[in-house]
Design an enzyme around this catalytic site. Structure first.
Site, PDB file in Angstrom:
ATOM      1  NE  ARG A  27       6.511  -1.751  10.372  1.00 23.85           N
ATOM      2  CZ  ARG A  27       5.254  -1.638   9.800  1.00 23.85           C
ATOM      3  NH1 ARG A  27       5.105  -1.111   8.739  1.00 23.85           N
ATOM      4  NH2 ARG A  27       4.061  -1.957  10.296  1.00 23.85           N
ATOM      5  NE  ARG A  63       6.577  -4.046   6.121  1.00 28.42           N
ATOM      6  CZ  ARG A  63       5.238  -3.830   6.288  1.00 28.42           C
ATOM      7  NH1 ARG A  63       4.668  -3.206   5.448  1.00 28.42           N
ATOM      8  NH2 ARG A  63       4.844  -4.177   7.340  1.00 28.42           N
ATOM      9  CE  LYS A  93      -2.050  -0.710   4.068  1.00 33.28           C
ATOM     10  NZ  LYS A  93      -1.542  -1.793   4.580  1.00 33.28           N
TER      11      LYS A  93
HETATM   12  N1  LIG Z   1      -5.946   3.225  11.323  1.00 31.97           N
HETATM   13  C1  LIG Z   1      -5.506   2.782  12.015  1.00 31.97           C
HETATM   14  N2  LIG Z   1      -6.315   2.126  13.411  1.00 31.97           N
HETATM   15  C2  LIG Z   1      -5.650   1.761  14.346  1.00 31.97           C
HETATM   16  N3  LIG Z   1      -4.320   1.486  14.554  1.00 31.97           N
HETATM   17  C3  LIG Z   1      -3.451   1.820  13.421  1.00 31.97           C
HETATM   18  C4  LIG Z   1      -4.180   2.463  12.174  1.00 31.97           C
HETATM   19  N4  LIG Z   1      -3.057   2.482  11.441  1.00 31.97           N
HETATM   20  C5  LIG Z   1      -2.019   2.172  11.925  1.00 31.97           C
HETATM   21  N5  LIG Z   1      -2.123   1.657  13.125  1.00 31.97           N
HETATM   22  C6  LIG Z   1      -1.314   1.079  14.027  1.00 31.97           C
HETATM   23  O1  LIG Z   1       0.013   1.373  13.590  1.00 31.97           O
HETATM   24  C7  LIG Z   1       0.628  -0.078  13.188  1.00 31.97           C
HETATM   25  C8  LIG Z   1       1.348  -0.075  11.946  1.00 31.97           C
HETATM   26  O2  LIG Z   1       0.411   0.320  10.889  1.00 31.97           O
HETATM   27  P1  LIG Z   1       1.154   0.094   9.607  1.00 31.97           P
HETATM   28  O3  LIG Z   1       2.381   0.468   9.351  1.00 31.97           O
HETATM   29  O4  LIG Z   1      -0.179   0.666   8.436  1.00 31.97           O
HETATM   30  O5  LIG Z   1       1.116  -1.350   9.260  1.00 31.97           O
HETATM   31  P2  LIG Z   1       0.783  -2.654   8.462  1.00 31.97           P
HETATM   32  O6  LIG Z   1       2.011  -2.965   7.513  1.00 31.97           O
HETATM   33  O7  LIG Z   1       0.352  -3.576   9.536  1.00 31.97           O
HETATM   34  O8  LIG Z   1      -0.320  -2.262   7.287  1.00 31.97           O
HETATM   35  C9  LIG Z   1      -0.489  -1.027  13.247  1.00 31.97           C
HETATM   36  O9  LIG Z   1      -0.052  -2.337  13.496  1.00 31.97           O
HETATM   37  C10 LIG Z   1      -1.519  -0.515  14.289  1.00 31.97           C
HETATM   38  O10 LIG Z   1      -0.992  -0.899  15.614  1.00 31.97           O
END
Ligand SMILES: Nc1ncnc2c1ncn2[C@@H]1O[C@H](COP(=O)(O)OP(=O)(O)O)[C@@H](O)[C@H]1O
Length: 286
Positions: free
Chosen positions: A221, A177, A66
């Site tokens: 990460r 990653r 994404k």
């Molecule tokens: N819209 C959201 N609602 C709740 N928690 C979120 C949201 N966006 C991100 N997070 C938190 O930040 C973390 C990392 O998000 P992201 O980088 O989007 O990870 P992923 O690789 O899981 O898509 C998630 O695991 C969550 O804990």
């Protein structure tokens, strides 16, 4: 706390029915507040005919890419790419009582509360508005039906792109990653080459390696361990269906199966978004 104020300013087409419903439920439930005078107006977005200040959302499992595609599109369309995961990580990097609380949640693969994520997003949008930004590509938000309702209550999302990739590839991509601790660039060391079998097509995704000067600064990460990634994937599947359904019934969901790595997928994604022409014009002008 003012929430999603930035969304309500200037370029937002407001869905009055849901905004009204949300403003009252929000006020009742969680103490969020929206500038109600703007929310009630139902103003159509004012757009410069020459510009494409899109308001799009990217959905997809952890590891699907994404961030990569949303960031490429944001450069192409001249709108900010806003990833709530990045906002959370910025907060984690600060030493505040909130960062301690968030570290525990994120490192377990769980979601942070709607209140916190909306507060972080509101601040980011407000800062952007102050800098003259308009439009956005959201990545990682909404992640729950409630978040989708909140967004729908304050602004018009034009398109929701749902990126899809098979599960075994998602896991490998999350574990591969890497981030450059200096420039913040995102890379991937996973080399995926799965042969097609039983009528199922194969998939090849070469690694996305960093330039030489980033090589020694790569970090992983803390939430990209196998156990945490599996929990994030499980949670994503559980929560994503209602979000997809929310946008599907509104005719906004564009499903896109990634056929392979960036060289193969990018042109096809542009075609699916009717942007191949836009891309050619921009390359010619460059
Ligand atoms: N819209 C959201 N609602 C709740 N928690 C979120 C949201 N966006 C991100 N997070 C938190 O930040 C973390 C990392 O998000 P992201 O980088 O989007 O990870 P992923 O690789 O899981 O898509 C998630 O695991 C969550 O804990």
């Amino acid at each position: 706390m003012t929430a999603l104020r930035g969304l309500l300013r200037g370029n937002a087409a407001v869905n009055t029915r849901t905004a009204g419903r949300w403003i009252s439920s929000v006020a009742a439930e969680s103490g969020f507040s929206f500038p109600a005078s703007q929310a009630r107006k139902g103003v159509a977005p004012r757009r410069d005919p020459g510009s494409r200040n899109v308001q799009w959302v990217f959905l997809g499992c952890p590891g699907v890419g994404k961030g990569t595609y949303a960031s490429r599109l944001s450069r192409l369309l001249g709108v900010p790419h806003i990833a709530t995961g990045d906002l959370v990580r910025d907060e984690l990097a600060a030493t505040s009582p909130l960062s301690k609380q968030l570290t525990e949640i994120v490192n377990r693969g769980h979601l942070v509360s709607d209140e916190i994520i909306i507060d972080l997003l509101s601040k980011r949008l407000e800062d952007g508005v102050a800098k003259g930004e308009s439009g956005f590509i959201l990545d990682g938000f909404p992640r729950t039906r409630r978040q989708a309702e909140i967004l729908d209550g304050v602004t018009e999302i034009e398109l929701v792109v749902n990126l899809k990739l098979r599960e075994d590839v998602l896991l490998a991509k999350c574990l591969g990653r890497r981030i450059c601790s200096q420039c913040g660039g995102n890379f991937n060391v996973a080399s995926i080459d799965i042969k097609g079998e039983n009528g199922r097509p194969g998939i090849a995704m070469p690694p996305l390696l960093p330039p030489e000067h980033c090589m020694s600064k790569l970090i992983t990460r803390a939430d990209d361990t196998e156990e945490v990634v599996k929990e994030r994937l499980r949670l994503y599947h559980e929560l994503s269906q209602p979000v997809e359904e929310f946008y599907r019934i509104r005719g906004k969901l564009l499903e896109f199966d990634l056929p392979g790595g960036i060289p193969e997928s990018w042109p096809k994604l542009l075609r699916a978004l009717n942007l191949d022409d836009h891309n050619e014009k921009q390359s010619a002008a460059a």
